[in-house]
Every structure is written in structure tokens, then in C-alpha cells.
Design an enzyme around this catalytic site. Structure first.
Site, PDB file in Angstrom:
ATOM      1  N   TYR A  33     -17.480 -16.663  71.791  1.00 46.94           N
ATOM      2  CA  TYR A  33     -17.677 -18.121  72.062  1.00 46.94           C
ATOM      3  C   TYR A  33     -17.480 -18.947  70.773  1.00 46.94           C
ATOM      4  O   TYR A  33     -17.580 -18.257  69.627  1.00 46.94           O
ATOM      5  CB  TYR A  33     -19.241 -18.392  72.525  1.00 46.94           C
ATOM      6  CG  TYR A  33     -20.245 -18.305  71.808  1.00 46.94           C
ATOM      7  CD1 TYR A  33     -20.853 -16.999  71.215  1.00 46.94           C
ATOM      8  CD2 TYR A  33     -21.151 -19.401  71.061  1.00 46.94           C
ATOM      9  CE1 TYR A  33     -21.817 -17.242  70.236  1.00 46.94           C
ATOM     10  CE2 TYR A  33     -22.172 -19.562  70.228  1.00 46.94           C
ATOM     11  CZ  TYR A  33     -22.449 -18.297  69.768  1.00 46.94           C
ATOM     12  OH  TYR A  33     -23.461 -17.955  68.985  1.00 46.94           O
ATOM     13  N   HIS A 102     -18.715   0.591  81.961  1.00 50.65           N
ATOM     14  CA  HIS A 102     -18.722   0.064  80.473  1.00 50.65           C
ATOM     15  C   HIS A 102     -17.418  -0.025  79.889  1.00 50.65           C
ATOM     16  O   HIS A 102     -16.973  -1.042  79.267  1.00 50.65           O
ATOM     17  CB  HIS A 102     -19.484   1.004  79.471  1.00 50.65           C
ATOM     18  CG  HIS A 102     -21.060   0.876  79.996  1.00 50.65           C
ATOM     19  ND1 HIS A 102     -21.499   1.303  81.192  1.00 50.65           N
ATOM     20  CD2 HIS A 102     -22.065   0.650  79.025  1.00 50.65           C
ATOM     21  CE1 HIS A 102     -22.907   1.181  80.952  1.00 50.65           C
ATOM     22  NE2 HIS A 102     -23.204   0.560  79.927  1.00 50.65           N
ATOM     23  N   LYS A 147     -18.426 -13.629  66.833  1.00 49.04           N
ATOM     24  CA  LYS A 147     -19.410 -14.742  67.634  1.00 49.04           C
ATOM     25  C   LYS A 147     -19.320 -14.268  69.026  1.00 49.04           C
ATOM     26  O   LYS A 147     -18.661 -14.731  70.044  1.00 49.04           O
ATOM     27  CB  LYS A 147     -18.646 -16.028  67.276  1.00 49.04           C
ATOM     28  CG  LYS A 147     -19.625 -17.234  67.453  1.00 49.04           C
ATOM     29  CD  LYS A 147     -19.345 -18.318  66.952  1.00 49.04           C
ATOM     30  CE  LYS A 147     -20.269 -19.578  67.186  1.00 49.04           C
ATOM     31  NZ  LYS A 147     -21.894 -19.449  66.630  1.00 49.04           N
ATOM     32  N   GLU A 179     -28.350 -13.695  56.815  1.00 45.82           N
ATOM     33  CA  GLU A 179     -28.319 -14.966  57.450  1.00 45.82           C
ATOM     34  C   GLU A 179     -29.618 -15.384  58.243  1.00 45.82           C
ATOM     35  O   GLU A 179     -30.510 -14.963  57.920  1.00 45.82           O
ATOM     36  CB  GLU A 179     -27.019 -15.384  58.209  1.00 45.82           C
ATOM     37  CG  GLU A 179     -27.062 -14.219  59.392  1.00 45.82           C
ATOM     38  CD  GLU A 179     -25.494 -14.442  60.335  1.00 45.82           C
ATOM     39  OE1 GLU A 179     -25.001 -15.549  60.297  1.00 45.82           O
ATOM     40  OE2 GLU A 179     -25.486 -13.593  61.256  1.00 45.82           O
ATOM     41  N   LEU A 203     -22.165 -14.188  60.098  1.00 43.50           N
ATOM     42  CA  LEU A 203     -21.055 -14.775  60.895  1.00 43.50           C
ATOM     43  C   LEU A 203     -20.363 -15.739  59.897  1.00 43.50           C
ATOM     44  O   LEU A 203     -21.041 -16.414  59.109  1.00 43.50           O
ATOM     45  CB  LEU A 203     -21.692 -15.921  61.975  1.00 43.50           C
ATOM     46  CG  LEU A 203     -20.632 -16.488  62.815  1.00 43.50           C
ATOM     47  CD1 LEU A 203     -19.967 -15.534  63.924  1.00 43.50           C
ATOM     48  CD2 LEU A 203     -21.086 -17.737  63.231  1.00 43.50           C
TER      49      LEU A 203
HETATM   50  N1  PDD Z   1     -24.377 -20.969  65.665  1.00 44.13           N
HETATM   51  N2  PDD Z   1     -24.624 -17.635  61.595  1.00 44.13           N
HETATM   52  C1  PDD Z   1     -25.211 -17.383  63.443  1.00 44.13           C
HETATM   53  C2  PDD Z   1     -25.792 -16.168  63.754  1.00 44.13           C
HETATM   54  C3  PDD Z   1     -24.794 -18.415  64.099  1.00 44.13           C
HETATM   55  O1  PDD Z   1     -25.130 -18.461  65.338  1.00 44.13           O
HETATM   56  C4  PDD Z   1     -24.397 -19.849  63.676  1.00 44.13           C
HETATM   57  C5  PDD Z   1     -23.827 -20.698  64.397  1.00 44.13           C
HETATM   58  C6  PDD Z   1     -23.918 -19.965  62.228  1.00 44.13           C
HETATM   59  C7  PDD Z   1     -23.139 -21.017  61.608  1.00 44.13           C
HETATM   60  O2  PDD Z   1     -21.783 -21.300  61.957  1.00 44.13           O
HETATM   61  P1  PDD Z   1     -21.152 -22.414  61.990  1.00 44.13           P
HETATM   62  O3  PDD Z   1     -21.502 -23.209  60.564  1.00 44.13           O
HETATM   63  O4  PDD Z   1     -19.631 -22.086  62.201  1.00 44.13           O
HETATM   64  O5  PDD Z   1     -21.820 -23.271  63.322  1.00 44.13           O
HETATM   65  C8  PDD Z   1     -24.366 -18.643  61.608  1.00 44.13           C
HETATM   66  C9  PDD Z   1     -23.984 -21.847  66.726  1.00 44.13           C
HETATM   67  C10 PDD Z   1     -23.736 -23.177  66.295  1.00 44.13           C
HETATM   68  C11 PDD Z   1     -24.811 -21.613  68.011  1.00 44.13           C
HETATM   69  O6  PDD Z   1     -24.725 -20.377  68.502  1.00 44.13           O
HETATM   70  O7  PDD Z   1     -25.141 -22.538  68.620  1.00 44.13           O
END
Ligand code: PDD
Length: 286
Positions: A33, A102, A147, A179, A203
Site C-alpha cells: 500500500y 500459501h 510497505k 523507526e 520503511l
Molecule cells: N505510515 N515507517 C512506517 C512503519 C510507516 O508506516 C510510515 C508511514 C513511515 C513514514 O513514511 P512516509 O514519510 O512515507 O509517510 C515510516 C503511513 C503514513 C501509514 O501507514 O498510515
């Protein structure tokens, strides 16, 4: 108000959008996603989001169902069908519907879903006063650069933060910062901005890149390197970043104040630069 979603080639009211219970996204979390922030009806850093989407698809060995030009056209159409100026576009691709097994099905068609809602960025109060965070061991899998919609680890961790009245949970793997459950993490020590390196443990955040670009363009000393837990706990500042949180200062970690317990000077500088950058980019796109 009826929200319009996109599912497999058609726009329809969100509550009418339905997928099969045999969809591999439902059965296995087998999909990827993106979340794309939209300011003044313009998607922010869309090419970068589409390129990360391609990276995620490649990692799970799923063909991209559309060329970037078609994604762009559909995303702009989705934005146009909503009334809000600032939106958050969610898009998801799964491996589609197949008998439960799977191993990958030979001939399933990917399920493509998109929706958009209002973009809710942190309130002035949160930006001015900072947010509490807790810490935890990062027990997620070793492909955090993908992601993936398989977010159970992230959900469990995020809930532990919610249970503690905290906004996020800062994660450590093997004694080093990775993170947070849904954001990237930055650390400030001795006037230097530190960021964990982009690898399979985090990520590659689009906001992370923007912050590093802005810092570099403004002569702020920065380092992308492994950050031991002790350096995080004794940092002057910690920030979390994401497409929806933008840049947010962390003022307590596990109940202990970070630095002076207020958003730091470097945060205030980067926050102003980030807002300025956003406006400049959006004006240029107009
Ligand atoms: N999440 N790390 C993780 C695990 C994340 O799920 C996200 C973003 C980020 C930051 O990535 P970006 O700057 O590209 O939004 C880092 C999104 C916003 C979500 O799952 O809703």
C-alpha cells in the site's frame, strides 16, 4: 457525505466497495500500500510514492497493474471527486482472489483499491508542545522496507503506545534505533541531525527524504548511521516523521523528558523549513 472509492476499474461509493473473502489481502495480508498526502488538491511527491510502490511490488513479486501515468491520472481523478483541499489518498494492491494456498496462484488478477479522506496533520498544540512516546523492542519481520499491508506487528506496537497514552512507540532492534510503528525517527545530538540508515529494517519514508534534503540544503550537519539506544535516550531532541504527521517533536520518552522537555531549536527550524518547502512545491505545481 458519500465518499468515493476506486476498486478494480470503477469509482463507487466507499460503502459499496467490496472484495471477496478469498482475496489474498484478507486471507494472508498479501499486498502492499501507499499513503499519499494531498495539499491544495495536489499530491505531494507523487513520483516518489509511485517509485516506492514499485519497490514494494517488486519485493513481493507482484506485477504493477498500471503504468505510473495511469496511476497519476486515477489518483488525480479520485482527488477531484472529493471536496477537501487537503486529503490523504490510500491505495492498496493485493495478489487478488484465489483458493487458499500459501504459494502464489498462477493466474489471479491483482485487486486495486483506492480511497481518499481528509488529511489531518498534527494540531498547533502538538507541534508547539511535542508528544509523549514510549519504546519497545522491534519484533517485526526483516523486510520493513516493504510497505506491506501485513501490519499486525505495527498494530500491536502502536496499540501499546495508545495503551500508555503515547503517540508513538520508538523501536530498537539489537540495541539500535530502527523507526516507530508508523513513522520514521530522527535524533539530534550536539547540533547534528542523525537518521538511521535506509535498509531492510526501516520503511524508506518519503517525509524522511524531504527532511534530509531540507537539512542538507540549509547546511544543517547530518549523518545517516546506526544509532545505539543509549544515544537516543540521551539525545537533545527526537522527532517522528510521516506523510500524515509531517515532522513532530517527541518531548518525553518512556515518561522521561527529552532535552529540556520542550520542542528543540533544531526542530523549530526544520518545521518552519518543511512548511515553507511544502508551500513552494505546491505553488510551483499550480
Ligand atoms: N505510515 N515507517 C512506517 C512503519 C510507516 O508506516 C510510515 C508511514 C513511515 C513514514 O513514511 P512516509 O514519510 O512515507 O509517510 C515510516 C503511513 C503514513 C501509514 O501507514 O498510515
Amino acid at each position: 457525505m458519500t465518499e468515493i472509492a476506486y476498486l478494480n476499474g470503477e469509482f463507487l461509493p466507499l460503502e459499496k466497495a467490496q472484495v471477496s473473502v478469498l482475496d489474498r489481502g484478507f486471507i494472508f495480508g498479501d499486498g502492499v500500500y501507499e499513503v499519499i498526502p494531498v495539499y491544495s488538491r495536489r499530491p505531494f511527491r507523487l513520483p516518489e510514492h509511485l517509485s516506492r510502490l514499485q519497490h514494494s511490488l517488486d519485493a513481493i513479486r507482484l506485477g504493477n497493474p498500471m503504468a505510473d501515468a495511469d496511476w497519476t491520472r486515477l489518483i488525480l481523478e479520485l482527488i477531484g471527486r472529493h471536496t477537501g483541499e487537503d486529503q490523504s489518498v490510500y491505495l492498496q494492491i493485493t495478489r487478488g482472489v484465489a483458493k487458499r494456498d500459501h504459494a502464489f496462484p498462477k493466474d489471479s488478477k491483482p485487486t486495486v483499491f483506492m480511497m481518499s479522506g481528509p488529511l489531518v496533520t498534527p494540531s498547533k498544540d502538538l507541534v508547539d508542545n511535542g508528544v509523549p512516546c514510549i519504546t519497545a523492542i522491534d519484533y517485526r519481520w526483516l523486510k520493513c522496507d516493504v510497505k506491506s499491508v501485513s501490519l499486525l506487528g505495527n498494530c500491536l506496537l502502536r496499540q501499546s503506545a495508545a495503551d500508555a497514552g503515547a503517540v508513538e512507540v520508538v523501536l530498537f532492534r539489537d540495541g539500535c534505533l530502527t523507526e516507530a510503528s508508523a513513522s520514521n525517527v530522527f535524533v539530534v545530538r550536539d547540533g547534528r541531525l542523525l537518521a538511521p540508515p535506509k535498509n531492510h529494517l526501516i520503511l524508506p519514508g518519503i517525509t524522511y527524504d524531504v527532511v534530509l534534503e531540507i537539512a542538507s540544503a540549509n547546511g544543517i550537519p547530518l549523518e545517516s548511521r546506526i544509532i545505539p539506544e543509549q544515544e537516543v535516550r540521551t539525545a537533545q531532541e527526537i522527532w517522528i516523521t510521516s506523510s500524515t504527521k509531517e515532522v513532530l517533536p517527541v518531548t518525553t520518552l518512556d515518561g522521561r523528558p527529552m532535552g529540556e522537555g520542550r520542542p528543540g531549536a533544531l526542530f523549530r527550524r526544520i518545521y518552519a523549513l518543511y512548511q515553507h518547502y511544502k508551500q513552494t512545491v505546491m505553488r510551483r505545481a499550480a
